[in-house]
Structure formats: structure tokens, C-alpha cells
Enzyme design. Structure first.
Site, PDB file in Angstrom:
ATOM      1  N   ARG A  63      31.396  49.076   8.362  1.00 10.54           N
ATOM      2  CA  ARG A  63      30.236  49.170   7.463  1.00 10.54           C
ATOM      3  C   ARG A  63      30.965  49.578   6.165  1.00 10.54           C
ATOM      4  O   ARG A  63      30.050  49.185   4.783  1.00 10.54           O
ATOM      5  CB  ARG A  63      29.391  49.930   8.118  1.00 10.54           C
ATOM      6  CG  ARG A  63      27.883  49.797   7.553  1.00 10.54           C
ATOM      7  CD  ARG A  63      26.702  50.377   8.309  1.00 10.54           C
ATOM      8  NE  ARG A  63      26.917  49.981  10.096  1.00 10.54           N
ATOM      9  CZ  ARG A  63      26.191  48.857  10.218  1.00 10.54           C
ATOM     10  NH1 ARG A  63      25.491  48.150   9.324  1.00 10.54           N
ATOM     11  NH2 ARG A  63      26.114  48.790  11.563  1.00 10.54           N
ATOM     12  N   ASN A 105      12.989  45.201  -1.492  1.00 10.98           N
ATOM     13  CA  ASN A 105      13.167  44.592  -0.194  1.00 10.98           C
ATOM     14  C   ASN A 105      11.818  44.075   0.114  1.00 10.98           C
ATOM     15  O   ASN A 105      10.590  44.693  -0.163  1.00 10.98           O
ATOM     16  CB  ASN A 105      13.549  45.495   1.220  1.00 10.98           C
ATOM     17  CG  ASN A 105      13.913  44.677   2.288  1.00 10.98           C
ATOM     18  OD1 ASN A 105      14.320  43.564   2.300  1.00 10.98           O
ATOM     19  ND2 ASN A 105      13.370  45.515   3.572  1.00 10.98           N
ATOM     20  N   HIS A 107       9.323  43.053   3.661  1.00 14.33           N
ATOM     21  CA  HIS A 107       9.581  43.674   5.030  1.00 14.33           C
ATOM     22  C   HIS A 107       8.299  43.064   5.767  1.00 14.33           C
ATOM     23  O   HIS A 107       7.114  43.141   5.327  1.00 14.33           O
ATOM     24  CB  HIS A 107       9.595  45.002   5.420  1.00 14.33           C
ATOM     25  CG  HIS A 107       9.693  45.514   6.774  1.00 14.33           C
ATOM     26  ND1 HIS A 107      10.894  45.421   7.486  1.00 14.33           N
ATOM     27  CD2 HIS A 107       8.576  46.029   7.732  1.00 14.33           C
ATOM     28  CE1 HIS A 107      10.591  45.867   8.975  1.00 14.33           C
ATOM     29  NE2 HIS A 107       9.539  46.136   9.069  1.00 14.33           N
ATOM     30  N   ALA A 140      18.474  54.795   1.347  1.00 12.87           N
ATOM     31  CA  ALA A 140      19.486  54.995   2.177  1.00 12.87           C
ATOM     32  C   ALA A 140      18.764  54.989   3.623  1.00 12.87           C
ATOM     33  O   ALA A 140      19.413  54.530   4.577  1.00 12.87           O
ATOM     34  CB  ALA A 140      20.306  56.348   2.347  1.00 12.87           C
TER      35      ALA A 140
END
Ligand code: GRF
Length: 198
Positions: A63, A105, A107, A140
Site C-alpha cells: 500500500r 470524493n 460517496h 486519512a
């Protein structure tokens, strides 16, 4: 202002962004997918930063290494704003740190309800009368950043996950490009996206 769009899937939201049109400097995919074909056909500049080069979906997926490759690709292209549109890789904090307050983003739920990958399925299973979509800042922590816009979508008794998700995506294809246009305009005037989030 240089906008990057991150994709992994069918890319119908990307299609709406291209149609608007939004000034897309690059589309980056984390795997071969229809969205990458959409970018190539448009054409808009695109790049595959392939997670299969970093362990794919196995236990050994690197990752950190993947996040570094993605971040490098964006920094090399001097990107000002990143819009995730169905991007399926969770990065490390290194990515959000490289573009503080500059990663958006969309969603498919009314956050904070139903964060995570199964948002539409969970809304159906919970028998809520309304769900919807949320445009938010990425931090995060997954699906937890400041909310920039939300819109409700009715859950119908005969809905399947597919029919409900498609009705949510109809809204996302309109709402997300509109929010991005506003954010880009704000950036041009020196306003950061977080200033109008809640
Ligand atoms: C959207 O519902 C988005 O909220 C979710 O993935 C979907 C992307 O759809 N994260 P598409 O690939 O743009 O068709």
C-alpha cells in the site's frame, strides 16, 4: 487549475465530467477498467498506475509503495485538485498529506450513514426510506472528511442494489461536477475547499 480524476470502474461519473466539460489534466486508473477506455476515447490524458505492479489484491499488496507511485504521478503533473470518482484503492495518509484539503470524493450514501464499500447494500438492508450521495473532502480516515454537498434519493420498495445505486449515480453525475466547478472557481479566487465544508 489542473484537475486529476482517479478511477477504477465503469467511469460513468467520469463521462459526466468530460461532458460538462471539466478541465481534466489527467485521469489515473489503479487497474485496467472501462473508465480508462472512456478517458482514452474522449480523449483526455490518462495513465495507469497499476496496483497489480504492487501486489494487486493479494495479502502482499504494498500500500505504501502504491501510494508513493500514485502521489508521484500526480506531483509530476503539477495537479492542484484531485477528484476520486469510483476509485477503489485505499491509500496511506501519505497521499492526503501530499494534497492537503485538495482531494474530493463522491460517496453513494448520506454520510456519516453507511461509510465504506457496501454503502448501497447496507442502506437497502437497513430499510431506510432515504439514502443519497455525499461529496466530501478525503482525509486519512475513510469517508470522514468535511462534507461539501449532499442530496437525497428515495429508496423504493422494489429496489435492488443495482437499481438504487443507478438512481444515486444519476444524482452524482450532476452534483459532483457542479461541486468541482465551484471548488475550481474558489481555488482561482484563493479559497480552499475546506472553507465551505461542514
Ligand atoms: C459511484 O457511486 C461513487 O460514489 C462510488 O463509485 C461509483 C462510481 O461509478 N464511489 P462510476 O464508475 O463512475 O460509474
Amino acid at each position: 487549475m489542473r484537475l486529476a480524476v482517479l478511477v477504477s470502474g465503469t467511469g460513468t461519473i467520469l463521462e459526466a465530467m468530460i461532458a460538462r466539460p471539466l478541465p481534466i489534466a489527467v485521469v489515473i486508473a489503479d487497474r485496467p477498467c472501462r473508465a480508462l477506455e472512456v478517458a482514452r476515447a474522449a480523449p483526455v490524458p490518462s495513465e495507469l498506475v497499476d496496483r497489480y505492479d504492487h501486489g494487486g489484491f493479494s495479502q502482499s499488496f504494498d500500500r505504501e509503495g502504491y501510494t508513493e507511485a500514485l502521489t508521484r504521478a500526480l506531483l509530476e503533473r503539477r495537479i492542484d485538485l484531485v477528484a476520486m470518482a469510483g476509485f477503489g484503492t485505499i491509500t496511506t495518509a501519505h497521499f492526503a498529506d501530499a494534497f492537503p484539503g485538495r482531494v474530493l470524493n463522491t460517496h453513494p450514501s448520506l454520510l456519516p450513514q453507511f461509510p465504506g464499500w457496501r454503502a448501497v447494500k447496507e442502506a437497502l438492508a437497513s430499510a431506510v426510506p432515504m439514502t443519497g450521495c455525499t461529496v466530501h473532502l478525503m482525509t486519512a480516515e475513510v469517508d470522514a472528511g468535511a462534507i461539501l454537498a449532499q442530496e437525497s434519493v428515495e429508496v423504493r420498495p422494489d429496489d435492488s442494489e443495482a437499481t438504487l445505486h443507478e438512481r444515486i449515480k444519476v444524482v452524482e453525475r450532476r452534483l459532483y461536477p457542479t461541486v468541482i466547478e465551484g471548488v475550481l472557481e474558489g481555488l482561482r479566487q484563493g479559497r480552499e475547499p475546506a472553507e465551505y465544508g461542514h
